[in-house]
Motif scaffolding. Sequence first.
Motif, short mmCIF file in Angstrom:
data_model
loop_
_atom_site.label_atom_id
_atom_site.label_comp_id
_atom_site.label_asym_id
_atom_site.label_seq_id
_atom_site.Cartn_x
_atom_site.Cartn_y
_atom_site.Cartn_z
N LEU A 200 9.48 -1.83 -10.55
CA LEU A 200 10.02 -2.98 -9.83
C LEU A 200 9.50 -3.04 -8.40
O LEU A 200 9.16 -4.11 -7.90
N ALA A 201 9.43 -1.88 -7.73
CA ALA A 201 8.88 -1.84 -6.37
C ALA A 201 7.43 -2.30 -6.37
O ALA A 201 6.99 -3.01 -5.46
N ASN A 202 6.69 -1.93 -7.40
CA ASN A 202 5.29 -2.37 -7.51
C ASN A 202 5.21 -3.89 -7.65
O ASN A 202 4.37 -4.54 -7.03
N ARG A 203 6.09 -4.46 -8.48
CA ARG A 203 6.08 -5.92 -8.65
C ARG A 203 6.50 -6.64 -7.38
O ARG A 203 5.92 -7.66 -7.00
N HIS B 62 0.82 -1.21 0.00
CA HIS B 62 0.00 0.00 0.00
C HIS B 62 0.86 1.27 0.00
O HIS B 62 0.50 2.27 -0.63
N ALA B 63 1.99 1.22 0.68
CA ALA B 63 2.91 2.36 0.62
C ALA B 63 3.48 2.52 -0.79
O ALA B 63 3.56 3.63 -1.33
N SER B 64 3.88 1.40 -1.40
CA SER B 64 4.43 1.45 -2.75
C SER B 64 3.39 1.91 -3.75
O SER B 64 3.70 2.68 -4.68
N ARG B 65 2.15 1.46 -3.59
CA ARG B 65 1.09 1.87 -4.52
C ARG B 65 0.86 3.37 -4.43
O ARG B 65 0.61 4.03 -5.44
N ALA B 66 0.90 3.91 -3.22
CA ALA B 66 0.70 5.35 -3.07
C ALA B 66 1.79 6.12 -3.80
O ALA B 66 1.52 7.09 -4.52
N ILE B 67 3.05 5.68 -3.64
CA ILE B 67 4.16 6.33 -4.34
C ILE B 67 4.04 6.13 -5.85
O ILE B 67 4.28 7.05 -6.64
N TYR B 68 3.65 4.94 -6.23
CA TYR B 68 3.47 4.59 -7.65
C TYR B 68 2.42 5.49 -8.30
O TYR B 68 2.61 6.02 -9.40
N ILE B 69 1.30 5.68 -7.59
CA ILE B 69 0.23 6.52 -8.12
C ILE B 69 0.69 7.97 -8.27
O ILE B 69 0.43 8.63 -9.28
#
Length: 341
Positions: A277-280, A252-259
């Motif tokens: 890569l972080a998302n995967r 969820h932290a990575s998704r927030a940054i990804y978004i």
Amino acid sequence: MTMEMPTEETSLVLNNQTTENCEQVNNTVENLIFGTYYILVFLLAVSGNGLALWIFSRQRGTSSPSNVFLLHLAVADLSYVIILPLRATYHLTGGHWPFGEIPCRLAGFLFYVNMYASLYFLACMAGDRYLAVVHAVRSLKIRHSRYAHITSFCLWALVTVSMAPLLVTQQTVEMEGTTVCLQLYREKASRRALISLAVAFTPPFLVTLACYLFIVRSLRKGSRLEPTLRLRALRTISLVMLIYIVCFLPYHASRAIYILGYSRQDLSCGVQRGLALANRLTSSLTCMNGALDPLVYLFGAEKFRGTVQRLLCKKPGSGSSATSGELKGTHESSVSAKSEF
């Protein structure tokens, strides 16, 4: 409650050709690692949760609410891990989805259903144990397996309806002769998905954390639990929080940054690839809860623990007098230990 709706995001995946070109780097070693990882998690999760489902379904008499939530948690885990071989195949074939449209939709649907159902079943279990330990006598009237089943089915309905759009929208596209399943790491999220992420993850996480902190405080203030039972309770709490921290919080932290960052035009290809890569990586960590949850059953469910001990040719009572759930003191403490630890 509003869940993250990936179907609204996938329409944005082709809008930024530069971003896609940056992401499309065929890394054989990375694909091999991911493919092997998914196969190992599949084997561990199927064996552990399959055994748990068999044990819980054969229980006679009235089951404790926590065991009911653990039963539904095992169902949630199995509903997701059955598609892990498809994800492994995706990586082992170099990022190609050979299964078609419907399996791609199911892969995304089961991913989100499992993740959010698991989050809320773990929170329900934490709430039930909080009532059993801190308010043992006063909670006897509401701590029934029937109510636990009703709560569980309501949660299933809520999560399923929230994720249902994934089953009716296009999820595969052709890119440079390769079929891509958008639900495997390539979904792009709108800014409003941040609200969905917060609403879906934050409430169960805070409820679980608060309940276990209250339980720990109760144990430290002079609980009548035997030392072995107290240690088992603390191990269970630590394990559940570890699952949150390892499996769910990074995603969820990575998704927030990804978004927030992935669709920006000024990002270099290196940064975009790092975000991808972080998302995967964090997405793959979410399925690890299916392999770790059987340890929760082992610490938190006496019948599961006893059956496993018998299967390992050990006497259920060997090495610990705590499995009987006996306590020193009041009937209130006895109820807590026997039903929970």
